[in-house]
Design an enzyme around this catalytic site. Structure first.
Site, PDB file in Angstrom:
ATOM      1  CG  ASP A 140     -66.203 -20.001   2.562  1.00  0.00           C
ATOM      2  OD1 ASP A 140     -66.442 -20.426   1.341  1.00  0.00           O
ATOM      3  OD2 ASP A 140     -64.898 -19.881   2.992  1.00  0.00           O
ATOM      4  CB  THR A 188     -64.780 -25.311  -0.607  1.00  0.00           C
ATOM      5  OG1 THR A 188     -65.655 -24.340  -0.141  1.00  0.00           O
ATOM      6  CG2 THR A 188     -63.747 -24.256  -1.209  1.00  0.00           C
ATOM      7  CB  THR A 189     -69.502 -27.204   0.679  1.00  0.00           C
ATOM      8  OG1 THR A 189     -69.120 -26.053   1.272  1.00  0.00           O
ATOM      9  CG2 THR A 189     -70.185 -27.970   1.817  1.00  0.00           C
ATOM     10  CG  ASP A 227     -66.657 -17.768  -2.033  1.00  0.00           C
ATOM     11  OD1 ASP A 227     -65.513 -17.836  -1.978  1.00  0.00           O
ATOM     12  OD2 ASP A 227     -67.467 -18.762  -1.374  1.00  0.00           O
TER      13      ASP A 227
END
Ligand code: ADP
Ligand code: MG
Length: 551
Positions: free
Chosen positions: A66, A99-100, A392
């Site tokens: 994550d 997010t990545t 998520d």
């Protein structure tokens, strides 16, 4: 180092250890710091991404894929690099996923910007071009998106499954995606204007170890992982009057000043009688209100436990604050903070059931508000990563329900947006045009990294993807398992439009923030980390000292 006053320039006086880096050097320094962080999470992107093992200063180990968890645990103390961490945090708060991707795009934007700066293009032109491109790309998201109905369980399951692919939740994604979708549908209400509102406060996650993830369950109501305080208490009620209490059922502490002087056995007895009396009164108060069940956040005295058991009242002490708050939603009862003010109106009706095997209480309200996702994992580490993945999935499904749009995943949307940006770039004049094109290239980092992480030929695949999009297949993306280009919406690889818009916006903003800096004035040494230096303020220009343990 100090600097003399120049014409029209403010004078800057700095300490002996201070450093100053200007213009190109400042940009280079900042860009490389920010890129370093962005690149550290790239290898985790996508279903074939790797995990990272993070060891914090106390030796605690987290194994995760994550983006935001990785960056937060890295404990970075370089201010520019921190801007990138903020991208991840904003993305997590606003969209709960992507997010990545957001961080990787920010890093790639800075890399392409560096090339432009080397060609002597002024940072202002780059910033302007990036802003234009970010805005245009987000407008186009709407054109590419597919509308999703909140009742469309299959489409929502695809969204949940895509976000779980490659995470700890993957093995059981079929079961878990179904649970997540039903959980969200269970807490969704249709507003007067026809829009759908997901009330996540009514959804609780309870994690337990010792069983496989596939045995996770969705329950209506709350789950309380506690025992009753006395074994003679009843444990099951079809329709109990429930009291939620945040007041101890204990003897009130005497004032600190008043020491109790016991001079005779008689006096001692009176004193004990008084205490007993007080507890009896508290229990009577509860019994008189009509309560059958008490969930108490505080302690319950042994004697009071005994009285309550005799009255046939089920009592649970030291209920977690979060559980009590959730029970409040489930039952629609207030939390009583003072027993003296208790009345029958403070109680709410619900069913209480004991699961003797699991040692849990299930509590359901009359109108069945609220659901609990009971998540299992074999070990603590497994269940933690599972919970992050489920969180998520909950976020993306709830975003999809309220936003109503999805996008084709597997890099499809990025290639399509890049194509549209390049077309649009023709209408942009001067040097900004180059920045718009650089923005398009940066978006294509996503399919490139998805391919790289899957051990596929990124260059060939990007050529194929571009060709498919040129030919009008707007949903052509990468299947990382087969290595083929396919329609990813049809394949069920779908993302939320909202997360993508947010990722594009925050990546562009962060890149621009870094590019705007042309002067770094540091109270400490730039290379060794400001903290080593007695005079350095907190958050000084440190190196990336904190990263060691994380990599
Ligand atoms: P992020 O933190 O950005 O969400 P992830 O590791 O979750 O990072 O990866 C998300 C990317 O993986 C998205 O671009 C998504 O489209 C892609 N993806 C997910 N499942 C698949 C799949 N089965 N095939 C190809 N790409 C996928
Ligand atoms: Mg994701």
């Amino acid at each position: 180092m100090s600097q003399r006053m120049q014409q029209g320039q403010p004078m800057i006086i700095m300490g002996d250890d201070a450093q100053r880096v200007k213009d190109k050097d400042a940009q280079e320094y900042n860009i490389s710091a920010a890129r370093g962080v962005a690149e550290s999470v790239r290898s985790t992107l996508g279903p074939k991404g790797m995990d990272k093992m993070l060891v914090d200063s106390t030796g605690d180990v987290t194994i995760t894929n994550d983006g935001v968890t990785i960056l937060q645990t890295m404990d970075i103390d370089n201010p520019t690099a921190e801007m990138i961490v903020e991208v991840a945090e904003t993305q997590e708060d606003e969209a709960g996923d992507g997010t990545t991707s957001a961080v990787a795009i920010a890093g790639e934007l800075l890399k392409t910007a560096e090339d432009l700066l080397e060609q002597d293009i002024h940072p202002t032109a780059v910033i302007k071009g990036f802003n234009l491109a970010s805005e245009y790309a987000r407008e186009q998201v709407d054109e590419v998106a597919t509308e999703v109905d909140p009742d469309d369980t299959e489409a929502l399951k695809s969204v949940a499954e895509t976000s779980m692919t490659g995470k700890g939740a993957e093995l059981d994604k079929d079961v878990l995606a179904d649970l997540v979708v039903r959980a969200i549908q269970g807490v969704t209400v249709e507003a007067d204007d026809g829009s759908h509102v997901v009330d996540l406060a009514n959804l609780n996650i309870e994690t337990r170890t010792g069983r496989a993830a596939g045995q996770s369950r969705l329950l209506s109501g709350a789950v309380i992982d506690k025992d009753s305080v006395h074994e003679d208490m009843p444990t099951d009620f079809e329709a109990a009057d429930v009291l939620l209490l945040n007041d101890p059922i204990e003897v009130e502490e005497a004032d600190v000043d008043t020491a109790v002087n016991v001079e005779s056995p008689d006096q001692l007895q009176r004193f004990l009688d008084q205490e007993e009396e007080q507890l009896r009164e508290k229990v009577d108060k509860i019994v008189e209100s009509g309560a059958d069940v008490v969930f108490c956040q505080k302690g319950i005295d042994d004697l009071a436990q005994h009285y309550l058991a005799k009255e046939g009242v089920l009592a649970v002490r030291r209920t977690k604050k979060s559980d009590l708050t959730f029970l409040k939603n489930v039952l629609g009862a207030p939390i009583v903070s003072d027993l003296d003010s208790l009345t029958a109106d403070d109680l709410a009706v619900g069913s209480v059931t004991r699961d003797t095997e699991e040692e849990l209480f299930y509590v359901e309200g009359e109108d069945a508000h609220g659901v609990t996702l009971l998540l299992y994992g074999t070990t603590e580490h497994v269940v933690d990563e599972l919970e992050r993945g489920i969180q998520d999935a909950i976020d993306v499904v709830s975003t999809t329900v309220s936003d109503g749009r999805t996008l084709p995943g597997g890099g499809a949307v990025e290639v399509e947006l890049a194509r549209r940006l390049r077309d649009h770039a023709d209408s942009v004049s001067g040097r900004e045009q180059l920045a718009v094109e650089a923005f398009a290239d940066s978006l294509e980092l996503i399919p490139r990294v998805l391919a790289e992480n899957a051990g596929l030929d990124a260059i060939d695949l990007l050529v194929d993807l571009r060709a498919a999009h040129e030919a009008g297949d707007t949903e052509a993306g990468l299947n990382v398992f087969s290595g083929e280009v396919e329609n990813t919406t049809e394949a069920g690889v779908v993302e939320t439009a909202h997360a993508k818009e947010q990722a594009i916006a925050s990546a562009a903003e962060a890149a621009n923030l870094v590019l705007k800096i042309d002067d770094i004035i540091s109270a400490g040494d730039l290379s060794t980390g400001g903290d080593d230096d007695g005079g350095a303020p907190a958050g000084g220009m440190g190196g990336m000292g904190g990263m060691g343990g994380a990599m």
